[in-house]
Design an enzyme around this catalytic site. Structure first.
Site, PDB file in Angstrom:
ATOM      1  N   ALA A 119      49.828  23.771  46.975  1.00 51.85           N
ATOM      2  CA  ALA A 119      50.576  23.882  46.019  1.00 51.85           C
ATOM      3  C   ALA A 119      50.160  22.947  44.456  1.00 51.85           C
ATOM      4  CB  ALA A 119      52.223  23.543  46.116  1.00 51.85           C
TER       5      ALA A 119
ATOM      6  N   GLU B 294      48.338  19.166  38.008  1.00 53.16           N
ATOM      7  CA  GLU B 294      46.677  18.482  37.930  1.00 53.16           C
ATOM      8  C   GLU B 294      46.266  17.157  38.463  1.00 53.16           C
ATOM      9  OE1 GLU B 294      45.113  18.725  35.094  1.00 53.16           O
ATOM     10  OE2 GLU B 294      44.798  21.396  35.596  1.00 53.16           O
TER      11      GLU B 294
ATOM     12  N   HIS C  29      45.940  16.488  41.728  1.00 48.72           N
ATOM     13  CA  HIS C  29      45.433  17.220  42.679  1.00 48.72           C
ATOM     14  C   HIS C  29      43.904  17.985  41.782  1.00 48.72           C
ATOM     15  CE1 HIS C  29      48.889  18.717  44.843  1.00 48.72           C
ATOM     16  NE2 HIS C  29      49.133  17.595  45.565  1.00 48.72           N
TER      17      HIS C  29
ATOM     18  N   SER D  36      54.152  18.293  44.233  1.00 49.94           N
ATOM     19  CA  SER D  36      54.365  19.590  44.730  1.00 49.94           C
ATOM     20  C   SER D  36      55.830  19.997  44.707  1.00 49.94           C
ATOM     21  CB  SER D  36      53.761  19.875  45.791  1.00 49.94           C
ATOM     22  OG  SER D  36      52.189  19.712  45.513  1.00 49.94           O
TER      23      SER D  36
END
Ligand code: AMP
Length: 291
Positions: A32, A35, A37, A192
Protein backbone atom coordinates in the site's frame (compact mmCIF):
# COMPACT_ATOMS: atom_id res chain seq x y z
CA UNK A 1 12.16 -4.46 -12.52
CA UNK A 2 12.14 -8.14 -11.68
CA UNK A 3 9.46 -9.52 -9.41
CA UNK A 4 10.39 -12.60 -7.37
CA UNK A 5 8.33 -14.55 -4.89
CA UNK A 6 10.70 -17.19 -3.53
CA UNK A 7 13.85 -17.12 -1.44
CA UNK A 8 15.60 -19.23 -4.09
CA UNK A 9 14.93 -16.68 -6.87
CA UNK A 10 15.97 -13.89 -4.53
CA UNK A 11 19.26 -15.65 -3.72
CA UNK A 12 20.03 -16.02 -7.46
CA UNK A 13 19.53 -12.28 -7.95
CA UNK A 14 21.75 -11.58 -4.96
CA UNK A 15 24.53 -13.79 -6.36
CA UNK A 16 24.34 -12.05 -9.73
CA UNK A 17 24.42 -8.63 -8.05
CA UNK A 18 27.39 -9.58 -5.89
CA UNK A 19 29.31 -10.97 -8.85
CA UNK A 20 28.82 -7.60 -10.56
CA UNK A 21 30.13 -5.84 -7.44
CA UNK A 22 26.77 -4.17 -6.71
CA UNK A 23 26.06 -2.35 -3.46
CA UNK A 24 22.66 -3.74 -2.45
CA UNK A 25 20.04 -1.47 -0.88
CA UNK A 26 16.87 -2.79 0.72
CA UNK A 27 13.55 -1.16 1.62
CA UNK A 28 11.20 -3.44 3.60
CA UNK A 29 7.49 -2.55 3.40
CA UNK A 30 4.03 -3.93 3.95
CA UNK A 31 2.84 -2.47 0.64
CA UNK A 32 0.00 0.00 0.00
CA UNK A 33 2.89 2.20 -1.00
CA UNK A 34 2.88 5.98 -0.74
CA UNK A 35 5.48 8.73 -1.04
CA UNK A 36 6.86 7.85 2.41
CA UNK A 37 7.89 4.40 1.21
CA UNK A 38 8.96 5.73 -2.17
CA UNK A 39 11.21 8.36 -0.58
CA UNK A 40 13.11 5.45 1.00
CA UNK A 41 13.35 3.81 -2.43
CA UNK A 42 14.72 7.10 -3.81
CA UNK A 43 17.32 7.22 -1.03
CA UNK A 44 18.37 3.65 -1.80
CA UNK A 45 18.45 4.43 -5.53
CA UNK A 46 20.80 7.35 -4.91
CA UNK A 47 23.19 5.28 -2.80
CA UNK A 48 23.07 1.72 -4.16
CA UNK A 49 23.46 -0.21 -7.41
CA UNK A 50 20.81 -2.85 -6.80
CA UNK A 51 17.62 -1.65 -5.11
CA UNK A 52 15.40 -4.30 -3.53
CA UNK A 53 11.97 -3.62 -2.06
CA UNK A 54 9.94 -6.26 -0.26
CA UNK A 55 6.19 -6.22 0.19
CA UNK A 56 4.98 -8.53 2.92
CA UNK A 57 2.12 -8.03 5.34
CA UNK A 58 3.69 -9.72 8.33
CA UNK A 59 1.17 -11.71 10.37
CA UNK A 60 3.56 -11.87 13.35
CA UNK A 61 3.24 -8.17 14.05
CA UNK A 62 -0.55 -7.94 14.11
CA UNK A 63 -2.49 -8.62 17.29
CA UNK A 64 -5.62 -10.85 17.20
CA UNK A 65 -7.94 -7.80 17.10
CA UNK A 66 -5.87 -5.82 14.60
CA UNK A 67 -6.35 -5.29 10.87
CA UNK A 68 -4.20 -8.08 9.35
CA UNK A 69 -7.02 -9.38 7.11
CA UNK A 70 -8.20 -5.93 6.02
CA UNK A 71 -4.75 -4.37 5.61
CA UNK A 72 -4.75 -2.95 2.03
CA UNK A 73 -2.93 -5.05 -0.61
CA UNK A 74 -3.03 -3.14 -3.93
CA UNK A 75 -0.26 -5.25 -5.46
CA UNK A 76 -0.43 -4.19 -9.13
CA UNK A 77 -0.49 -0.52 -8.20
CA UNK A 78 2.44 -0.99 -5.81
CA UNK A 79 4.49 -2.68 -8.53
CA UNK A 80 3.77 0.19 -10.94
CA UNK A 81 4.94 2.69 -8.33
CA UNK A 82 8.13 0.72 -7.70
CA UNK A 83 8.82 0.48 -11.44
CA UNK A 84 8.36 4.23 -11.80
CA UNK A 85 11.02 4.77 -9.09
CA UNK A 86 13.51 2.55 -10.86
CA UNK A 87 13.47 -0.30 -8.36
CA UNK A 88 15.51 -3.29 -9.57
CA UNK A 89 13.92 -6.10 -7.64
CA UNK A 90 10.56 -6.54 -5.89
CA UNK A 91 10.37 -9.43 -3.42
CA UNK A 92 6.77 -10.47 -2.80
CA UNK A 93 6.77 -13.78 -0.96
CA UNK A 94 3.62 -15.58 0.03
CA UNK A 95 3.54 -15.96 3.80
CA UNK A 96 3.90 -19.73 3.42
CA UNK A 97 7.28 -19.11 1.76
CA UNK A 98 8.36 -17.20 4.85
CA UNK A 99 6.67 -19.36 7.48
CA UNK A 100 6.61 -22.88 6.03
CA UNK A 101 5.14 -24.09 9.32
CA UNK A 102 1.66 -23.48 7.97
CA UNK A 103 -1.55 -21.91 9.13
CA UNK A 104 -0.79 -21.54 12.80
CA UNK A 105 2.03 -19.13 12.18
CA UNK A 106 2.46 -17.88 15.70
CA UNK A 107 2.49 -21.37 17.20
CA UNK A 108 4.56 -23.03 14.51
CA UNK A 109 7.22 -20.40 14.00
CA UNK A 110 9.47 -21.35 16.88
CA UNK A 111 12.12 -18.65 16.88
CA UNK A 112 11.37 -15.23 18.26
CA UNK A 113 13.73 -12.30 18.42
CA UNK A 114 13.24 -9.48 20.88
CA UNK A 115 14.75 -6.11 21.72
CA UNK A 116 12.97 -5.80 25.07
CA UNK A 117 14.54 -2.59 26.33
CA UNK A 118 12.93 -0.62 23.48
CA UNK A 119 9.80 -2.67 22.86
CA UNK A 120 7.54 -2.24 25.87
CA UNK A 121 7.08 1.53 25.98
CA UNK A 122 5.22 3.84 23.54
CA UNK A 123 3.47 1.67 20.91
CA UNK A 124 4.57 -1.49 22.75
CA UNK A 125 2.17 -0.73 25.60
CA UNK A 126 -0.98 -1.09 23.55
CA UNK A 127 0.35 -3.46 20.87
CA UNK A 128 1.61 -6.38 22.89
CA UNK A 129 4.01 -8.57 20.93
CA UNK A 130 3.97 -6.20 17.96
CA UNK A 131 7.65 -5.30 18.04
CA UNK A 132 8.80 -8.86 18.72
CA UNK A 133 6.83 -9.91 15.64
CA UNK A 134 8.24 -7.02 13.64
CA UNK A 135 11.86 -7.60 14.63
CA UNK A 136 11.63 -11.40 14.19
CA UNK A 137 10.32 -10.99 10.65
CA UNK A 138 12.75 -8.16 9.88
CA UNK A 139 15.77 -10.23 10.88
CA UNK A 140 14.48 -13.09 8.75
CA UNK A 141 14.07 -10.76 5.75
CA UNK A 142 17.47 -9.13 6.30
CA UNK A 143 18.96 -12.63 6.21
CA UNK A 144 17.11 -13.47 2.99
CA UNK A 145 17.86 -10.19 1.19
CA UNK A 146 21.42 -9.76 2.59
CA UNK A 147 21.66 -6.04 1.75
CA UNK A 148 24.58 -3.71 2.39
CA UNK A 149 22.23 -0.89 3.34
CA UNK A 150 18.65 -0.95 4.61
CA UNK A 151 16.28 2.03 4.69
CA UNK A 152 13.78 2.79 7.48
CA UNK A 153 11.47 5.73 8.10
CA UNK A 154 11.64 8.07 11.08
CA UNK A 155 7.84 8.16 11.03
CA UNK A 156 8.02 4.84 12.94
CA UNK A 157 10.82 6.02 15.16
CA UNK A 158 10.53 3.29 17.78
CA UNK A 159 10.66 0.63 15.08
CA UNK A 160 13.71 2.31 13.58
CA UNK A 161 15.49 2.38 16.95
CA UNK A 162 14.68 -1.30 17.51
CA UNK A 163 16.15 -2.24 14.13
CA UNK A 164 19.23 -0.10 14.74
CA UNK A 165 19.70 -1.83 18.10
CA UNK A 166 19.23 -5.31 16.61
CA UNK A 167 21.84 -4.55 13.94
CA UNK A 168 24.29 -3.11 16.46
CA UNK A 169 23.89 -5.82 19.10
CA UNK A 170 23.94 -8.75 16.67
CA UNK A 171 26.70 -7.18 14.54
CA UNK A 172 24.59 -7.63 11.42
CA UNK A 173 26.69 -6.67 8.40
CA UNK A 174 24.30 -3.99 7.18
CA UNK A 175 24.05 -0.21 7.55
CA UNK A 176 20.70 1.16 8.69
CA UNK A 177 19.83 4.43 6.93
CA UNK A 178 17.17 6.76 8.33
CA UNK A 179 14.64 8.46 6.05
CA UNK A 180 12.83 11.64 7.15
CA UNK A 181 9.05 11.47 7.61
CA UNK A 182 7.17 12.32 4.42
CA UNK A 183 4.06 14.40 4.90
CA UNK A 184 0.97 15.44 3.01
CA UNK A 185 1.04 19.13 2.01
CA UNK A 186 -1.02 19.93 5.14
CA UNK A 187 1.50 18.20 7.41
CA UNK A 188 -0.21 14.87 8.10
CA UNK A 189 2.42 12.11 8.19
CA UNK A 190 1.82 9.75 5.27
CA UNK A 191 0.58 6.31 6.26
CA UNK A 192 -1.07 3.39 4.50
CA UNK A 193 -3.89 3.66 7.05
CA UNK A 194 -4.71 7.33 6.27
CA UNK A 195 -7.15 6.20 3.61
CA UNK A 196 -9.31 4.76 6.39
CA UNK A 197 -9.90 8.27 7.78
CA UNK A 198 -13.37 9.71 7.25
CA UNK A 199 -13.38 13.14 5.53
CA UNK A 200 -13.91 14.84 8.89
CA UNK A 201 -11.10 12.90 10.55
CA UNK A 202 -8.84 13.53 7.55
CA UNK A 203 -9.44 17.28 7.95
CA UNK A 204 -8.49 17.08 11.64
CA UNK A 205 -5.45 14.83 11.14
CA UNK A 206 -2.89 17.61 10.51
CA UNK A 207 -3.75 19.14 13.89
CA UNK A 208 -1.65 16.43 15.52
CA UNK A 209 1.50 17.67 13.82
CA UNK A 210 0.55 21.31 14.47
CA UNK A 211 0.13 20.55 18.14
CA UNK A 212 3.49 18.81 18.33
CA UNK A 213 5.11 21.85 16.73
CA UNK A 214 3.51 24.27 19.16
CA UNK A 215 4.50 22.01 22.07
CA UNK A 216 8.08 22.12 20.82
CA UNK A 217 7.98 25.93 20.69
CA UNK A 218 6.62 26.06 24.24
CA UNK A 219 9.22 23.61 25.56
CA UNK A 220 12.09 25.39 23.83
CA UNK A 221 10.95 28.72 25.18
CA UNK A 222 11.34 27.35 28.71
CA UNK A 223 7.88 26.09 29.67
CA UNK A 224 8.11 23.04 31.96
CA UNK A 225 7.78 19.80 30.00
CA UNK A 226 5.07 18.19 32.19
CA UNK A 227 2.88 21.26 31.68
CA UNK A 228 3.55 21.30 27.95
CA UNK A 229 2.59 17.62 27.73
CA UNK A 230 -0.57 18.04 29.81
CA UNK A 231 -1.72 21.06 27.79
CA UNK A 232 -0.94 19.22 24.53
CA UNK A 233 -3.00 16.22 25.59
CA UNK A 234 -5.93 18.43 26.64
CA UNK A 235 -5.78 20.35 23.37
CA UNK A 236 -5.82 17.20 21.26
CA UNK A 237 -8.58 15.61 23.33
CA UNK A 238 -10.79 18.66 22.96
CA UNK A 239 -10.32 18.51 19.19
CA UNK A 240 -11.62 14.93 19.20
CA UNK A 241 -8.41 12.90 19.29
CA UNK A 242 -8.28 9.88 21.59
CA UNK A 243 -4.73 10.27 22.83
CA UNK A 244 -3.00 6.96 23.48
CA UNK A 245 0.30 8.54 24.46
CA UNK A 246 1.96 11.91 24.23
CA UNK A 247 5.39 11.80 25.84
CA UNK A 248 8.91 13.14 25.60
CA UNK A 249 11.62 10.47 25.40
CA UNK A 250 15.34 10.23 24.93
CA UNK A 251 15.86 9.42 21.24
CA UNK A 252 18.44 6.75 21.93
CA UNK A 253 16.98 4.81 24.86
CA UNK A 254 13.32 5.84 24.42
CA UNK A 255 13.05 6.45 28.16
CA UNK A 256 10.66 9.18 29.25
CA UNK A 257 12.10 12.48 30.40
CA UNK A 258 10.56 15.31 32.42
CA UNK A 259 13.08 18.03 31.50
CA UNK A 260 15.20 19.03 28.54
CA UNK A 261 18.23 19.59 30.78
CA UNK A 262 19.93 16.27 30.00
CA UNK A 263 22.80 15.93 27.54
CA UNK A 264 20.96 13.68 25.07
CA UNK A 265 18.55 14.47 22.22
CA UNK A 266 14.88 14.23 23.14
CA UNK A 267 11.86 13.68 20.90
CA UNK A 268 8.12 14.11 21.36
CA UNK A 269 6.14 10.99 20.50
CA UNK A 270 2.40 10.79 19.90
CA UNK A 271 -0.15 8.11 19.09
CA UNK A 272 -3.77 9.19 18.83
CA UNK A 273 -6.93 7.84 17.27
CA UNK A 274 -9.39 9.70 15.12
CA UNK A 275 -12.57 7.76 14.44
CA UNK A 276 -10.77 4.50 15.19
CA UNK A 277 -7.79 5.19 12.91
CA UNK A 278 -4.52 5.29 14.80
CA UNK A 279 -2.16 8.13 13.83
CA UNK A 280 1.49 8.21 14.82
CA UNK A 281 3.88 11.12 14.75
CA UNK A 282 7.05 12.37 16.40
CA UNK A 283 9.15 15.51 16.37
CA UNK A 284 12.62 16.28 17.70
CA UNK A 285 12.76 18.58 20.71
CA UNK A 286 16.15 19.77 19.66
CA UNK A 287 16.69 23.25 18.36
CA UNK A 288 17.52 23.50 14.68
CA UNK A 289 16.18 20.09 13.78
CA UNK A 290 12.68 20.34 12.36
CA UNK A 291 12.04 16.63 11.69
P1 AMP B 1 5.21 -0.04 6.46
O1 AMP B 1 4.83 -0.46 5.07
O2 AMP B 1 4.17 0.80 7.13
O3 AMP B 1 5.70 -1.19 7.28
O4 AMP B 1 6.47 0.93 6.30
C1 AMP B 1 7.62 0.53 5.60
C2 AMP B 1 8.70 1.54 5.81
O5 AMP B 1 8.27 2.82 5.33
C3 AMP B 1 9.07 1.74 7.28
O6 AMP B 1 10.47 1.93 7.39
C4 AMP B 1 8.32 3.00 7.64
O7 AMP B 1 8.90 3.73 8.71
C5 AMP B 1 8.45 3.78 6.34
N1 AMP B 1 7.42 4.82 6.28
C6 AMP B 1 6.09 4.68 6.45
N2 AMP B 1 5.48 5.89 6.37
C7 AMP B 1 6.46 6.80 6.15
C8 AMP B 1 6.48 8.22 5.98
N3 AMP B 1 5.37 8.94 6.02
N4 AMP B 1 7.68 8.83 5.77
C9 AMP B 1 8.83 8.09 5.73
N5 AMP B 1 8.87 6.76 5.88
C10 AMP B 1 7.71 6.12 6.09
Amino acid sequence: MKVVTTATELAAEWEAGRRAGAVIGYVPTMGALHEGHLSLVDLARAECDLVVCSIFVNPLQFGPDEDFESYPRPVERDLELLRARDTDLAFLPDWREIFPGGERVLDDFGTHVSVPRLSHQLCGRSREGHFDGMVTESLLFLNLVRPDRTYWGEKDFQQLRIIETLVRDMRLPVTVVRGATKREPDGLAMSSRNKNLSPGARALGPRLRERLKSMREAALSGEALPEVLAAGRDGLTSLGFEVEYLVACEEEALTEVRTLDGPVPVRLFAAARLGGVRLLDNIPLTEGNHG
